[in-house]
Design a protein around this motif. Sequence first.
Motif, PDB file in Angstrom:
ATOM      1  N   THR A 177      41.075  42.398  30.535  1.00  9.51           N
ATOM      2  CA  THR A 177      42.186  41.551  30.988  1.00  9.51           C
ATOM      3  C   THR A 177      43.473  41.885  30.235  1.00  9.51           C
ATOM      4  O   THR A 177      44.558  41.872  30.830  1.00  9.51           O
ATOM      5  CB  THR A 177      41.842  40.063  30.807  1.00  9.51           C
ATOM      6  OG1 THR A 177      41.390  39.837  29.464  1.00  9.51           O
ATOM      7  CG2 THR A 177      40.740  39.650  31.767  1.00  9.51           C
ATOM      8  N   ALA A 178      43.349  42.206  28.945  1.00 11.37           N
ATOM      9  CA  ALA A 178      44.543  42.551  28.160  1.00 11.37           C
ATOM     10  C   ALA A 178      45.199  43.818  28.700  1.00 11.37           C
ATOM     11  O   ALA A 178      46.427  43.883  28.846  1.00 11.37           O
ATOM     12  CB  ALA A 178      44.162  42.735  26.692  1.00 11.37           C
ATOM     13  N   THR A 179      44.381  44.825  29.011  1.00 10.02           N
ATOM     14  CA  THR A 179      44.911  46.088  29.546  1.00 10.02           C
ATOM     15  C   THR A 179      45.507  45.887  30.928  1.00 10.02           C
ATOM     16  O   THR A 179      46.561  46.457  31.249  1.00 10.02           O
ATOM     17  CB  THR A 179      43.795  47.155  29.598  1.00 10.02           C
ATOM     18  OG1 THR A 179      43.243  47.327  28.299  1.00 10.02           O
ATOM     19  CG2 THR A 179      44.344  48.483  30.092  1.00 10.02           C
ATOM     20  N   LEU A 180      44.858  45.089  31.760  1.00  8.97           N
ATOM     21  CA  LEU A 180      45.382  44.812  33.101  1.00  8.97           C
ATOM     22  C   LEU A 180      46.750  44.154  33.026  1.00  8.97           C
ATOM     23  O   LEU A 180      47.648  44.464  33.820  1.00  8.97           O
ATOM     24  CB  LEU A 180      44.401  43.914  33.867  1.00  8.97           C
ATOM     25  CG  LEU A 180      43.101  44.563  34.335  1.00  8.97           C
ATOM     26  CD1 LEU A 180      42.189  43.521  34.968  1.00  8.97           C
ATOM     27  CD2 LEU A 180      43.376  45.679  35.341  1.00  8.97           C
ATOM     28  N   GLN A 181      46.920  43.257  32.076  1.00  9.28           N
ATOM     29  CA  GLN A 181      48.203  42.568  31.935  1.00  9.28           C
ATOM     30  C   GLN A 181      49.274  43.490  31.366  1.00  9.28           C
ATOM     31  O   GLN A 181      50.405  43.525  31.868  1.00  9.28           O
ATOM     32  CB  GLN A 181      48.028  41.343  31.034  1.00  9.28           C
ATOM     33  CG  GLN A 181      47.179  40.247  31.658  1.00  9.28           C
ATOM     34  CD  GLN A 181      46.920  39.090  30.705  1.00  9.28           C
ATOM     35  OE1 GLN A 181      47.668  38.873  29.763  1.00  9.28           O
ATOM     36  NE2 GLN A 181      45.854  38.347  30.936  1.00  9.28           N
ATOM     37  N   ILE A 191      48.946  42.766  35.904  1.00  8.35           N
ATOM     38  CA  ILE A 191      48.015  41.913  36.648  1.00  8.35           C
ATOM     39  C   ILE A 191      47.612  40.742  35.762  1.00  8.35           C
ATOM     40  O   ILE A 191      47.100  40.930  34.662  1.00  8.35           O
ATOM     41  CB  ILE A 191      46.774  42.698  37.091  1.00  8.35           C
ATOM     42  CG1 ILE A 191      47.178  43.873  37.996  1.00  8.35           C
ATOM     43  CG2 ILE A 191      45.789  41.785  37.822  1.00  8.35           C
ATOM     44  CD1 ILE A 191      46.036  44.796  38.345  1.00  8.35           C
ATOM     45  N   THR A 192      47.859  39.531  36.236  1.00  9.11           N
ATOM     46  CA  THR A 192      47.544  38.328  35.478  1.00  9.11           C
ATOM     47  C   THR A 192      46.680  37.398  36.322  1.00  9.11           C
ATOM     48  O   THR A 192      46.420  37.670  37.506  1.00  9.11           O
ATOM     49  CB  THR A 192      48.834  37.588  35.093  1.00  9.11           C
ATOM     50  OG1 THR A 192      49.488  37.116  36.290  1.00  9.11           O
ATOM     51  CG2 THR A 192      49.787  38.499  34.324  1.00  9.11           C
ATOM     52  N   GLY A 193      46.262  36.309  35.717  1.00 11.91           N
ATOM     53  CA  GLY A 193      45.471  35.327  36.455  1.00 11.91           C
ATOM     54  C   GLY A 193      46.236  34.723  37.612  1.00 11.91           C
ATOM     55  O   GLY A 193      45.647  34.321  38.620  1.00 11.91           O
ATOM     56  N   GLU A 194      47.590  34.671  37.493  1.00 10.83           N
ATOM     57  CA  GLU A 194      48.422  34.073  38.538  1.00 10.83           C
ATOM     58  C   GLU A 194      48.500  34.948  39.792  1.00 10.83           C
ATOM     59  O   GLU A 194      48.513  34.445  40.914  1.00 10.83           O
ATOM     60  CB  GLU A 194      49.845  33.821  38.014  1.00 10.83           C
ATOM     61  CG  GLU A 194      49.964  32.657  37.051  1.00 10.83           C
ATOM     62  CD  GLU A 194      49.338  32.951  35.692  1.00 10.83           C
ATOM     63  OE1 GLU A 194      49.335  34.144  35.298  1.00 10.83           O
ATOM     64  OE2 GLU A 194      48.837  32.010  35.043  1.00 10.83           O
ATOM     65  N   ALA A 212      41.067  53.847  31.089  1.00  6.48           N
ATOM     66  CA  ALA A 212      41.193  54.223  29.678  1.00  6.48           C
ATOM     67  C   ALA A 212      41.704  53.051  28.846  1.00  6.48           C
ATOM     68  O   ALA A 212      42.671  52.385  29.203  1.00  6.48           O
ATOM     69  CB  ALA A 212      42.140  55.408  29.544  1.00  6.48           C
ATOM     70  N   GLY A 213      41.028  52.799  27.747  1.00  4.34           N
ATOM     71  CA  GLY A 213      41.434  51.743  26.829  1.00  4.34           C
ATOM     72  C   GLY A 213      40.814  50.389  27.097  1.00  4.34           C
ATOM     73  O   GLY A 213      41.003  49.453  26.313  1.00  4.34           O
ATOM     74  N   MET A 214      40.078  50.279  28.201  1.00  3.68           N
ATOM     75  CA  MET A 214      39.493  48.975  28.544  1.00  3.68           C
ATOM     76  C   MET A 214      38.121  48.759  27.920  1.00  3.68           C
ATOM     77  O   MET A 214      37.701  47.615  27.732  1.00  3.68           O
ATOM     78  CB  MET A 214      39.357  48.837  30.068  1.00  3.68           C
ATOM     79  CG  MET A 214      40.657  48.734  30.829  1.00  3.68           C
ATOM     80  SD  MET A 214      40.342  48.310  32.565  1.00  3.68           S
ATOM     81  CE  MET A 214      41.981  48.440  33.265  1.00  3.68           C
ATOM     82  N   PHE A 215      37.407  49.854  27.613  1.00  2.00           N
ATOM     83  CA  PHE A 215      36.011  49.735  27.201  1.00  2.00           C
ATOM     84  C   PHE A 215      35.713  50.620  25.994  1.00  2.00           C
ATOM     85  O   PHE A 215      36.478  51.530  25.671  1.00  2.00           O
ATOM     86  CB  PHE A 215      35.073  50.138  28.351  1.00  2.00           C
ATOM     87  CG  PHE A 215      35.311  49.405  29.638  1.00  2.00           C
ATOM     88  CD1 PHE A 215      34.736  48.161  29.867  1.00  2.00           C
ATOM     89  CD2 PHE A 215      36.117  49.951  30.641  1.00  2.00           C
ATOM     90  CE1 PHE A 215      34.945  47.479  31.054  1.00  2.00           C
ATOM     91  CE2 PHE A 215      36.327  49.276  31.831  1.00  2.00           C
ATOM     92  CZ  PHE A 215      35.739  48.036  32.030  1.00  2.00           C
ATOM     93  N   PHE A 216      34.562  50.351  25.352  1.00  2.00           N
ATOM     94  CA  PHE A 216      34.051  51.274  24.353  1.00  2.00           C
ATOM     95  C   PHE A 216      33.797  52.628  25.031  1.00  2.00           C
ATOM     96  O   PHE A 216      33.545  52.701  26.240  1.00  2.00           O
ATOM     97  CB  PHE A 216      32.751  50.751  23.744  1.00  2.00           C
ATOM     98  CG  PHE A 216      32.952  49.549  22.867  1.00  2.00           C
ATOM     99  CD1 PHE A 216      33.745  49.625  21.724  1.00  2.00           C
ATOM    100  CD2 PHE A 216      32.357  48.341  23.181  1.00  2.00           C
ATOM    101  CE1 PHE A 216      33.931  48.521  20.916  1.00  2.00           C
ATOM    102  CE2 PHE A 216      32.541  47.229  22.373  1.00  2.00           C
ATOM    103  CZ  PHE A 216      33.330  47.314  21.242  1.00  2.00           C
ATOM    104  N   MET A 250      35.901  36.099  37.103  1.00  2.00           N
ATOM    105  CA  MET A 250      35.172  35.540  35.957  1.00  2.00           C
ATOM    106  C   MET A 250      35.930  35.808  34.649  1.00  2.00           C
ATOM    107  O   MET A 250      36.028  34.909  33.794  1.00  2.00           O
ATOM    108  CB  MET A 250      33.769  36.155  35.882  1.00  2.00           C
ATOM    109  CG  MET A 250      32.886  35.831  37.055  1.00  2.00           C
ATOM    110  SD  MET A 250      31.263  36.670  36.906  1.00  2.00           S
ATOM    111  CE  MET A 250      30.530  36.298  38.491  1.00  2.00           C
ATOM    112  N   LEU A 251      36.457  37.022  34.502  1.00  2.00           N
ATOM    113  CA  LEU A 251      37.165  37.361  33.265  1.00  2.00           C
ATOM    114  C   LEU A 251      38.458  36.575  33.112  1.00  2.00           C
ATOM    115  O   LEU A 251      38.816  36.151  32.008  1.00  2.00           O
ATOM    116  CB  LEU A 251      37.448  38.867  33.221  1.00  2.00           C
ATOM    117  CG  LEU A 251      36.231  39.790  33.105  1.00  2.00           C
ATOM    118  CD1 LEU A 251      36.661  41.246  33.198  1.00  2.00           C
ATOM    119  CD2 LEU A 251      35.495  39.541  31.783  1.00  2.00           C
ATOM    120  N   PHE A 252      39.176  36.400  34.225  1.00  2.00           N
ATOM    121  CA  PHE A 252      40.412  35.620  34.182  1.00  2.00           C
ATOM    122  C   PHE A 252      40.152  34.114  34.252  1.00  2.00           C
ATOM    123  O   PHE A 252      41.088  33.321  34.174  1.00  2.00           O
ATOM    124  CB  PHE A 252      41.334  36.035  35.336  1.00  2.00           C
ATOM    125  CG  PHE A 252      42.138  37.281  35.076  1.00  2.00           C
ATOM    126  CD1 PHE A 252      43.141  37.289  34.121  1.00  2.00           C
ATOM    127  CD2 PHE A 252      41.880  38.440  35.803  1.00  2.00           C
ATOM    128  CE1 PHE A 252      43.888  38.442  33.895  1.00  2.00           C
ATOM    129  CE2 PHE A 252      42.624  39.596  35.578  1.00  2.00           C
ATOM    130  CZ  PHE A 252      43.636  39.598  34.616  1.00  2.00           C
TER     131      PHE A 252
END
Length: 228
Positions: A104-108, A113-116, A171-175, A223-225
């Motif tokens: 969610t941090a990377t998406l924002q 991209i946010t919950g709104e 890239a940057g979202m996961f291990f 679910m994540l947001f």
Amino acid sequence: MTRKWQRGFYIILSAILLSLAVTLVDAFLQPDYVPKVLVKIFFFLMIPLFYFGWNKEERPLLKKLFCLNGKTMVQAGILGLLIYGVIVGGYLCTKGFVDFSQVTATLQEKHGITGENFIFVSLYISLANSFLEEFFFRGFAFLSLKPYIGRKLAYIFSPALFAFYHGGMLAGMFFWWVYLVLLAGLFVGGCIFNYLNEKSESIYTSWITHMFANFAINTVGFMLFRIG
């Protein structure tokens, strides 16, 4: 190099450059979401359409890409439901030991991209974006390429490009190990989409399956947001 292989090389080079153009615009110009969508429409739809229109030999294939086949559509829908269950089930089984907070941090930060706005973005991703990608990666970079370089090479190139294109966004979202698993899954998914299109000679079958996969990813996103 024969004329046949020249045409194949042209398609490969064009597909790589077009997907790279979309990635670079996203990475360096970082446009808002609507301009980003317009950029993708231009590179993934308009330019390949120009290619099909410019080459008379390819026009019959373009018509086939949009032919409906009821039987294969139903099969694609069933497969799509199975994929939906696997993706959502995979998230539910791994959320206890895999950290998804960075998603969610990377998406924002990277994509705005946010919950709104996620509801509207998810509708675009599931319906329109999946169509653009199927037309580009399967219609242009597989079905139009296969007669020129052969089935095996086309089966490798199209899903590999599909995986690497999405790899830039993930890239940057996961291990790192989760990231590699996702890349492998994208490659396998691309092969499945190729198979569906090869059987039906249409992009609608893979589009339906791709849609369900995106529905599943967006369900995880809700679910994540924590929407709803």
